[in-house]
Write a protein that holds these residues in place. Sequence first.
Motif: not given
Length: 91
Positions: A17, A23-24, A26-28, A30-31, A82, A86, A89-90
Amino acid sequence: MTCPAIDGIIKEANETAGEVEDKEVLDAALINAAQAAEHYEINRYGTLVAWAKRLGRADCASVLQQTLDEEKATDQKLTKLAESKINARAA
């Protein structure tokens, strides 16, 4: 009680992180970290269910199975999240 394996997953997630600016992405990431923790828990609860059954403790196995089912459901929700948006987007 603390668990060194889960602590390691959390540490890795925190490090990731701190390195990811998008951000996209990061979301992936973190999932991914959340699923790593879920998979570890699925493994542990699965083993505990098997042991409880082997020891003739159906009462304990039943309670542990409920928790195992919850962990699996959470993993499935994370996968759907995901895969639905997600990860795209990543990319």
